[in-house]
Design a protein around this motif. Structure first.
Motif, PDB file in Angstrom:
ATOM      1  N   ALA A  88     -12.166   1.119   7.584  1.00  0.00           N
ATOM      2  CA  ALA A  88     -13.522   1.110   8.128  1.00  0.00           C
ATOM      3  C   ALA A  88     -14.530   1.593   7.090  1.00  0.00           C
ATOM      4  O   ALA A  88     -15.644   1.076   7.006  1.00  0.00           O
ATOM      5  N   ARG A  89     -14.137   2.588   6.289  1.00  0.00           N
ATOM      6  CA  ARG A  89     -15.045   3.083   5.252  1.00  0.00           C
ATOM      7  C   ARG A  89     -15.264   2.016   4.174  1.00  0.00           C
ATOM      8  O   ARG A  89     -16.380   1.841   3.673  1.00  0.00           O
ATOM      9  N   VAL A  90     -14.202   1.301   3.801  1.00  0.00           N
ATOM     10  CA  VAL A  90     -14.339   0.206   2.831  1.00  0.00           C
ATOM     11  C   VAL A  90     -15.253  -0.885   3.381  1.00  0.00           C
ATOM     12  O   VAL A  90     -16.121  -1.414   2.678  1.00  0.00           O
ATOM     13  N   SER A  91     -15.063  -1.232   4.654  1.00  0.00           N
ATOM     14  CA  SER A  91     -15.913  -2.257   5.270  1.00  0.00           C
ATOM     15  C   SER A  91     -17.371  -1.813   5.317  1.00  0.00           C
ATOM     16  O   SER A  91     -18.283  -2.616   5.080  1.00  0.00           O
ATOM     17  N   ARG A 106     -23.571  -7.103  10.023  1.00  0.00           N
ATOM     18  CA  ARG A 106     -22.269  -6.553   9.646  1.00  0.00           C
ATOM     19  C   ARG A 106     -22.381  -5.080   9.288  1.00  0.00           C
ATOM     20  O   ARG A 106     -21.454  -4.294   9.541  1.00  0.00           O
ATOM     21  N   LEU A 107     -23.513  -4.697   8.698  1.00  0.00           N
ATOM     22  CA  LEU A 107     -23.709  -3.284   8.362  1.00  0.00           C
ATOM     23  C   LEU A 107     -23.777  -2.436   9.626  1.00  0.00           C
ATOM     24  O   LEU A 107     -23.167  -1.355   9.691  1.00  0.00           O
ATOM     25  N   SER A 116     -20.945   0.317  10.641  1.00  0.00           N
ATOM     26  CA  SER A 116     -21.298   1.721  10.868  1.00  0.00           C
ATOM     27  C   SER A 116     -20.695   2.227  12.175  1.00  0.00           C
ATOM     28  O   SER A 116     -20.123   3.330  12.227  1.00  0.00           O
ATOM     29  N   ARG A 117     -20.810   1.421  13.228  1.00  0.00           N
ATOM     30  CA  ARG A 117     -20.222   1.830  14.510  1.00  0.00           C
ATOM     31  C   ARG A 117     -18.691   1.862  14.419  1.00  0.00           C
ATOM     32  O   ARG A 117     -18.039   2.729  15.022  1.00  0.00           O
ATOM     33  N   ASP A 119     -17.642   5.133  12.705  1.00  0.00           N
ATOM     34  CA  ASP A 119     -17.742   6.265  13.624  1.00  0.00           C
ATOM     35  C   ASP A 119     -16.580   6.277  14.610  1.00  0.00           C
ATOM     36  O   ASP A 119     -15.987   7.330  14.888  1.00  0.00           O
ATOM     37  N   ALA A 120     -16.250   5.071  15.114  1.00  0.00           N
ATOM     38  CA  ALA A 120     -15.150   4.983  16.076  1.00  0.00           C
ATOM     39  C   ALA A 120     -13.815   5.314  15.409  1.00  0.00           C
ATOM     40  O   ALA A 120     -12.955   5.993  16.003  1.00  0.00           O
ATOM     41  N   ALA A 121     -13.619   4.865  14.167  1.00  0.00           N
ATOM     42  CA  ALA A 121     -12.357   5.129  13.473  1.00  0.00           C
ATOM     43  C   ALA A 121     -12.193   6.614  13.187  1.00  0.00           C
ATOM     44  O   ALA A 121     -11.088   7.165  13.307  1.00  0.00           O
ATOM     45  N   GLU A 122     -13.278   7.297  12.805  1.00  0.00           N
ATOM     46  CA  GLU A 122     -13.190   8.734  12.546  1.00  0.00           C
ATOM     47  C   GLU A 122     -12.872   9.503  13.824  1.00  0.00           C
ATOM     48  O   GLU A 122     -12.058  10.442  13.821  1.00  0.00           O
ATOM     49  N   GLU A 123     -13.509   9.105  14.917  1.00  0.00           N
ATOM     50  CA  GLU A 123     -13.222   9.781  16.192  1.00  0.00           C
ATOM     51  C   GLU A 123     -11.789   9.503  16.641  1.00  0.00           C
ATOM     52  O   GLU A 123     -11.089  10.408  17.150  1.00  0.00           O
TER      53      GLU A 123
END
Length: 413
Positions: A382-385, A340-341, A345-346, A349-353
């Motif tokens: 995504a950051r919370v997850s 899950r980590l 993480s991926r 990254d995808a959410a920020e992009e």
């Protein structure tokens, strides 16, 4: 930053410093150490039964017979030492097993406190990270609301978009409120363990592991009885009950002891050491004691010891089965936390992009304001997850280390 922490009475602690505070302040360690000392005292008490015992008696006797009165003084000094007492010997071995079990229990208590402290520390780090993430989200929400308000005044944005911006900003504030509640709860949990009153500022951050190679589960199961505290304690208790059963057998045998002493009698009280030395009667020899009139109690002692051995053996088997199940559950939970980590993480990254692309497309008018806000919300989610998955990985790793009995040394998988 240091001046700020001093002014608001905050203790900045690393994991190792938090562990030192816990070991120093927690009453759990003191209670565990006292229990171990009690077992050590009991062991020495039984061991002292092999030493000679001195008995000193003094007696004054006055007798009357048909009107005539006589009086006398008697004194004795006697040393007695067990020569062959298998009951005492077996009790020494049983007490030694109990002492070893108490030492293992103390290690388990220290290791469990270490696990609780690490878990609380990781929860606090995660709560503070969630609070920082909510603050960033509020800043972005405030910026987006200012943007849509400016567009609304120019007639480039609708009333619906303005309301959507306000709702997003209010939701961000609600998320910050929940994050603060989580941070307060984590603070209180760690402060309770460390027995301090000031707030705690963790100086360490949770970082993603570079490469983790999980050990083979079958190999760990094979050596679990050598590592796990619960299994080791249950084994020591089982061995002690077996020795107690042997001791109940040996209690039927006669006991041999040596004795050596002096007896002295006098018609009057004379304060003359030489007189008593000359008139003293020396006696020594070997005494044999047969437990003839103790058979009933010895039989019940044997029955209780036999039942206790059966119970402790079943308890040992139960602890082994439960611990194997916990090991497998924690093993796969750790693997799941690691997976899950990596996925979180991926996803981050995808959410920020995606948020960067959404901002550009919204500026060009290619997507709606709601789609843009959805991309912004996805960053926070995504950051919370990601932070939660990172916390879960560290907690599961500490729990896995505790089961293997090596968290005291700092070794973790």
């Amino acid at each position: 930053m240091i001046l700020f922490l001093l002014l608001i009475q905050v203790d900045s602690l690393s994991v190792e410093q938090a562990l030192d505070r816990a070991f120093k302040n927690s009453p759990v360690i003191g209670e565990s150490r006292a229990s171990m000392d009690r077992s050590r005292i009991q062991f020495y008490q039984i061991l002292a039964e092999l030493l000679p015992t001195a008995y000193v008696t003094a007696r004054y006797t006055k007798s009357e017979y048909q009107g005539y009165a006589t009086s006398g003084y008697d004194g004795s000094l006697q040393l007695t030492m067990p020569l062959l007492d298998l009951d005492i010997i077996s009790s020494i071995f049983a007490s030694g097993r109990q002492l070893k079990g108490s030492a293992i229990q103390h290690e388990a208590d220290v290791s469990n406190l270490c696990l609780r402290t690490k878990t609380a520390y990781y929860n606090l780090v995660n709560a503070l990270e969630l609070l920082r993430s909510s603050e960033l989200t509020i800043e972005r929400a405030r910026h987006n609301l200012d943007l849509v308000e400016a567009r609304y005044e120019l007639g480039a944005a609708s009333r619906l978009e303005l309301l959507q911006g306000e709702v997003f900003y209010l939701n961000a504030q609600h998320d910050r409120s929940r994050a603060r509640t989580t941070e307060v709860s984590a603070q209180e949990e760690l402060k309770s363990i460390l027995d301090i009153t000031d707030d705690i500022y963790p100086t360490e951050e949770l970082t993603a592991p570079e490469a983790v190679e999980m050990p083979d589960l079958d190999s760990l199961t094979a050596i679990l009885h050598q590592l796990n505290y619960g299994i080791r304690i249950a084994a020591e208790l089982s061995n002690a009950s077996r020795i107690n059963l042997i001791s109940s057998y040996l209690a039927f045998l006669p006991r041999l002891s040596l004795f050596y002493g002096y007896n002295v009698s006098s018609d009057s009280l004379i304060f003359d050491f030489q007189h008593y030395q000359d008139s003293a009667v020396k006696n020594y020899g070997v005494s044999v004691t047969f437990p003839v009139f103790e058979i009933k109690s010895l039989v019940f002692r044997y029955l209780n010891a036999k039942n206790e051995m059966r119970r402790s053996e079943f308890a040992r088997q139960r602890v082994e089965l439960e611990t194997r199940n916990i090991l497998r559950t924690t093993y796969y939970s750790l693997r799941e936390a690691l997976d899950r980590l990596q996925l979180a993480s991926r996803s981050l990254d995808a959410a920020e992009e995606a948020a960067v692309i959404a901002r550009e497309q919204y500026a060009l008018g290619s997507i709606s304001f709601l789609d843009f806000l959805s991309a912004e919300q996805s960053i926070y989610d995504a950051r919370v997850s990601y932070t939660s998955a990172l916390r879960d990985y560290y907690v599961q790793r500490a729990a896995f280390s505790y089961i293997l009995g090596n968290s005291m040394s700092g070794k973790e998988w």
